[in-house]
Design a protein around this motif. Structure first.
Motif, mmCIF file in Angstrom:
data_model
loop_
_atom_site.group_PDB
_atom_site.id
_atom_site.type_symbol
_atom_site.label_atom_id
_atom_site.label_comp_id
_atom_site.label_asym_id
_atom_site.label_seq_id
_atom_site.Cartn_x
_atom_site.Cartn_y
_atom_site.Cartn_z
ATOM 1 N N GLU A 1 -50.226 8.846 -45.834
ATOM 2 C CA GLU A 1 -49.110 9.783 -45.779
ATOM 3 C C GLU A 1 -48.797 10.334 -47.173
ATOM 4 O OE1 GLU A 1 -45.933 7.662 -43.987
ATOM 5 O OE2 GLU A 1 -46.766 7.797 -41.940
ATOM 6 N N GLN A 2 -48.819 9.446 -48.177
ATOM 7 C CA GLN A 2 -48.560 9.909 -49.547
ATOM 8 C C GLN A 2 -49.639 10.878 -50.024
ATOM 9 O OE1 GLN A 2 -48.158 6.376 -51.919
ATOM 10 N NE2 GLN A 2 -46.250 5.727 -50.921
ATOM 11 N N ASN A 3 -50.890 10.577 -49.701
ATOM 12 C CA ASN A 3 -51.994 11.457 -50.081
ATOM 13 C C ASN A 3 -51.864 12.808 -49.396
ATOM 14 O OD1 ASN A 3 -54.598 11.970 -51.385
ATOM 15 N ND2 ASN A 3 -55.437 11.860 -49.296
ATOM 16 N N SER A 4 -51.445 12.792 -48.156
ATOM 17 C CA SER A 4 -51.262 14.049 -47.426
ATOM 18 C C SER A 4 -50.156 14.883 -48.072
ATOM 19 C CB SER A 4 -50.922 13.763 -45.957
ATOM 20 O OG SER A 4 -52.003 13.118 -45.316
ATOM 21 N N ILE A 5 -49.108 14.208 -48.506
ATOM 22 C CA ILE A 5 -48.014 14.941 -49.156
ATOM 23 C C ILE A 5 -48.490 15.574 -50.456
ATOM 24 C CG2 ILE A 5 -45.770 14.670 -50.299
ATOM 25 C CD1 ILE A 5 -45.110 12.524 -48.206
ATOM 26 N N ARG A 6 -49.257 14.817 -51.251
ATOM 27 C CA ARG A 6 -49.768 15.358 -52.506
ATOM 28 C C ARG A 6 -50.657 16.575 -52.261
ATOM 29 N NH1 ARG A 6 -50.410 9.835 -53.818
ATOM 30 N NH2 ARG A 6 -52.635 9.966 -53.233
ATOM 31 N N GLN A 7 -51.535 16.441 -51.258
ATOM 32 C CA GLN A 7 -52.457 17.545 -50.968
ATOM 33 C C GLN A 7 -51.718 18.753 -50.407
ATOM 34 O OE1 GLN A 7 -55.620 16.091 -48.522
ATOM 35 N NE2 GLN A 7 -56.650 15.035 -50.215
ATOM 36 N N LEU A 8 -50.677 18.499 -49.640
ATOM 37 C CA LEU A 8 -49.883 19.617 -49.130
ATOM 38 C C LEU A 8 -49.145 20.316 -50.280
ATOM 39 C CD1 LEU A 8 -48.449 18.063 -45.819
ATOM 40 C CD2 LEU A 8 -50.158 19.896 -46.034
ATOM 41 N N ASN A 9 -48.668 19.496 -51.222
ATOM 42 C CA ASN A 9 -48.043 20.115 -52.400
ATOM 43 C C ASN A 9 -49.066 20.948 -53.175
ATOM 44 O OD1 ASN A 9 -45.466 19.120 -52.006
ATOM 45 N ND2 ASN A 9 -45.879 17.194 -53.094
ATOM 46 N N GLN A 10 -50.257 20.378 -53.317
ATOM 47 C CA GLN A 10 -51.315 21.104 -54.022
ATOM 48 C C GLN A 10 -51.669 22.383 -53.283
ATOM 49 O OE1 GLN A 10 -54.814 18.798 -54.678
ATOM 50 N NE2 GLN A 10 -55.867 20.403 -55.841
ATOM 51 N N LEU A 11 -51.709 22.290 -51.939
ATOM 52 C CA LEU A 11 -52.008 23.493 -51.151
ATOM 53 C C LEU A 11 -50.913 24.544 -51.312
ATOM 54 C CD1 LEU A 11 -53.844 24.913 -49.093
ATOM 55 C CD2 LEU A 11 -52.578 23.732 -47.269
ATOM 56 N N ALA A 12 -49.686 24.072 -51.420
ATOM 57 C CA ALA A 12 -48.576 25.010 -51.614
ATOM 58 C C ALA A 12 -48.714 25.729 -52.956
ATOM 59 C CB ALA A 12 -47.247 24.260 -51.524
ATOM 60 N N GLU A 13 -49.084 24.927 -53.966
ATOM 61 C CA GLU A 13 -49.301 25.544 -55.271
ATOM 62 C C GLU A 13 -50.438 26.553 -55.224
ATOM 63 O OE1 GLU A 13 -49.975 22.370 -57.951
ATOM 64 O OE2 GLU A 13 -47.885 21.644 -57.912
ATOM 65 N N VAL A 14 -51.524 26.200 -54.527
ATOM 66 C CA VAL A 14 -52.663 27.114 -54.403
ATOM 67 C C VAL A 14 -52.249 28.372 -53.669
ATOM 68 C CG1 VAL A 14 -54.936 27.391 -53.313
ATOM 69 C CG2 VAL A 14 -54.394 25.289 -54.564
ATOM 70 N N ASP A 15 -51.460 28.220 -52.618
ATOM 71 C CA ASP A 15 -50.988 29.395 -51.869
ATOM 72 C C ASP A 15 -50.141 30.307 -52.775
ATOM 73 O OD1 ASP A 15 -52.243 28.747 -49.506
ATOM 74 O OD2 ASP A 15 -50.530 27.647 -48.675
ATOM 75 N N ASN A 16 -49.314 29.653 -53.581
ATOM 76 C CA ASN A 16 -48.465 30.438 -54.471
ATOM 77 C C ASN A 16 -49.304 31.171 -55.528
ATOM 78 O OD1 ASN A 16 -45.733 31.143 -55.594
ATOM 79 N ND2 ASN A 16 -46.571 30.031 -57.364
ATOM 80 N N ALA A 17 -50.289 30.459 -56.095
ATOM 81 C CA ALA A 17 -51.161 31.090 -57.110
ATOM 82 C C ALA A 17 -51.977 32.204 -56.482
ATOM 83 C CB ALA A 17 -52.078 30.030 -57.740
ATOM 84 N N LEU A 18 -52.441 31.983 -55.233
ATOM 85 C CA LEU A 18 -53.217 33.019 -54.537
ATOM 86 C C LEU A 18 -52.355 34.251 -54.275
ATOM 87 C CD1 LEU A 18 -55.748 34.024 -53.084
ATOM 88 C CD2 LEU A 18 -54.969 32.789 -51.035
ATOM 89 N N ALA A 19 -51.133 34.004 -53.865
ATOM 90 C CA ALA A 19 -50.237 35.144 -53.587
ATOM 91 C C ALA A 19 -49.991 35.956 -54.870
ATOM 92 C CB ALA A 19 -48.925 34.628 -53.009
ATOM 93 N N GLU A 20 -49.784 35.253 -55.989
ATOM 94 C CA GLU A 20 -49.548 35.952 -57.257
ATOM 95 C C GLU A 20 -50.795 36.702 -57.706
ATOM 96 O OE1 GLU A 20 -47.633 37.355 -60.591
ATOM 97 O OE2 GLU A 20 -46.864 36.469 -58.741
ATOM 98 N N ALA A 21 -51.974 36.034 -57.551
ATOM 99 C CA ALA A 21 -53.228 36.704 -57.944
ATOM 100 C C ALA A 21 -53.481 37.916 -57.068
ATOM 101 C CB ALA A 21 -54.393 35.713 -57.844
ATOM 102 N N GLU A 22 -53.157 37.783 -55.768
ATOM 103 C CA GLU A 22 -53.352 38.916 -54.854
ATOM 104 C C GLU A 22 -52.412 40.066 -55.224
ATOM 105 O OE1 GLU A 22 -53.541 39.781 -50.034
ATOM 106 O OE2 GLU A 22 -52.583 37.959 -50.803
ATOM 107 N N ARG A 23 -51.174 39.745 -55.595
ATOM 108 C CA ARG A 23 -50.212 40.799 -55.988
ATOM 109 C C ARG A 23 -50.717 41.559 -57.227
ATOM 110 N NH1 ARG A 23 -46.578 41.700 -59.660
ATOM 111 N NH2 ARG A 23 -46.985 39.691 -60.639
ATOM 112 N N VAL A 24 -51.165 40.789 -58.233
ATOM 113 C CA VAL A 24 -51.645 41.421 -59.462
ATOM 114 C C VAL A 24 -52.899 42.242 -59.180
ATOM 115 C CG1 VAL A 24 -52.596 40.979 -61.764
ATOM 116 C CG2 VAL A 24 -50.623 39.632 -60.927
#
Length: 418
Positions: free
Chosen positions: A135-158
């Motif tokens: 469960e802890q590993n899943s939370i970390r990976q979900l956080n990482q995925l959220a960060e990736v989604d955010n970075a992707l959204a910013e890269a896509e905007r630029v």
């Protein structure tokens, strides 16, 4: 002058000679008559048994001894070995179902049970720790995925903005290419992050499933071990009377050793021994009778044990209707087992004559009643009371049925009164 003296005709010598010849002739005649003639013997009427031939109902049966047993007996054997620690009841006690009888102590079994319980507890603890880590590993990976989604959204905007500016020739191609490269990187990064999350989820699920199966198997084994430990307390499997209890406090019992038996008192059966001579004539359904407390009761054979031991085999018989009141386990019954149906026949009472004649001949009393002469007969079936007469005698004839042991081979008996 001499005179002639007359010679005596019957002198003593001649008389003795004639007498000897006569005695010898009488001896020879007596011997001849004793071996070839109609020999006779005087018998006392008070010392013989005279029976009358009659016609009546005849049934071939044999007397057998039967022992009363409970309708069902359950043997109590030690499922697990151990030392007798406590006795809860005494021999002969009336038991209810699942009522404790005794307790055995087995230190090795109890220690094994404790170790298995500890093993199951450790497995459950490890499985819970793995689930928490997953469960802890899943939370970390979900956080990482959220960060990736955010970075992707910013890269896509630029990238989208730079593309429009580049088309309008506002910015240099290098700046546009840089934003495009960053956007493509963030797309690939998201795919890898999602793939890693899926793989970790599958792996964690498999590990948890394997561990759960291991826990289940161990719990089943633990359940069996607990049942074995519970079997150290010997209980009555059914309601009945406890008999043949064979245990003392402190005594060691091995696995499978007989501890006693439980008699189910819902009914009774009778077990009888029969001579092997009748094995081919005894079958299930054959009926027998016995007398108890002045009343006749009927049994029939329920089971035939064909194993012959010491010239005898056994049968189990059940009561066809009423069970005698007051009958007890272990009582011996005198049973008349019928081997044929009742028929009308010419009947000859049993007696000691049969041992000397084998049923081939008998002394028949004459009509005058003063003597009995030897006659040939042929007998058929028999029971403890009568022989069935097939030839040689008629209804109303009287015969001597007592023993012929002292009569030799005399042809006629002269019956003398007092």
């Amino acid at each position: 002058m001499d005179r002639v003296i007359a010679k005596k005709k019957w002198n003593s010598k001649r008389i003795m000679t004639i007498g000897g010849i006569a005695a010898l002739a009488v001896l020879i005649l007596t011997s001849y008559l004793s071996t070839t003639g109609n020999t006779k013997l005087n018998v006392d009427e008070q010392k013989i048994t005279i029976s009358e031939i009659k016609k009546g109902s005849f049934q071939e049966f044999i007397p057998i001894n039967g022992v009363v047993l409970p309708i069902k007996t359950i043997y109590l054997d030690a499922i697990e070995g151990g030392r007798v620690e406590e006795l809860y009841v005494e021999d002969g006690a009336m038991m209810e179902k699942d009522q404790p009888i005794m307790k055995l102590a087995n230190t090795d079994l109890e220690l094994d049970l404790a170790n298995r319980e500890t093993g199951v507890f450790d497995l459950i603890t490890n499985m819970q720790r793995l689930r928490n880590e997953a469960e802890q590993n899943s939370i970390r990976q979900l956080n990482q995925l959220a960060e990736v989604d955010n970075a992707l959204a910013e890269a896509e905007r630029v990238y989208t903005a730079n593309k429009k500016l580049f088309d309008e020739k506002v910015i240099a191609k290098q700046e546009f290419q840089s934003s495009k490269n960053l956007y493509d990187y963030q797309v690939r990064r998201k795919k890898l992050t999602e793939q890693t999350l899926r793989n970790d989820s599958i792996s964690t699920k498999q590990r948890l499933q394997q561990m759960q199966e291991s826990v289940n198997r161990t719990q089943v084994a633990l359940g069996l071990m607990r049942k074995k430990a519970a079997d150290l307390v010997v209980k009555a499997p059914v309601a009945g009377q406890l008999t043949s209890l064979n245990a003392e406090i402190g005594e060691s019992k091995t696995r499978g050793q007989r501890l006693g038996q439980l008699d189910v008192l819902d009914g009774f059966k009778v077990r009888a021994d029969i001579d092997e001579h009748y094995l081919s004539r005894v079958f299930v359904g054959l009926k027998g009778e016995f007398t108890f407390a002045g009343k006749d009761y009927e049994l029939n054979i329920k089971k035939v044990y064909t194993t012959v031991t010491d010239g005898r085999f056994q049968v189990d018989m059940e009561f066809t209707s009423e069970v005698p009141k007051g009958i007890r386990r272990g009582q011996t019954l005198q049973i008349r087992l019928a081997l044929s149906d009742q028929t009308q026949a010419v009947l000859l009472p049993r007696g000691g004559f049969y041992q000397q004649t084998g049923g081939n001949w008998i002394y028949k009393v004459t009509e005058a009643g003063g003597s009995a002469v030897k006659v040939d007969i042929r007998l058929g079936r028999q029971n403890p009371e009568y022989y069935e007469v097939l030839e040689g005698l008629n209804v109303g004839d009287k015969v001597v049925t007592s023993s012929y042991e002292n009569y030799g081979d005399k042809d006629e008996l002269r019956i003398k009164g007092e």
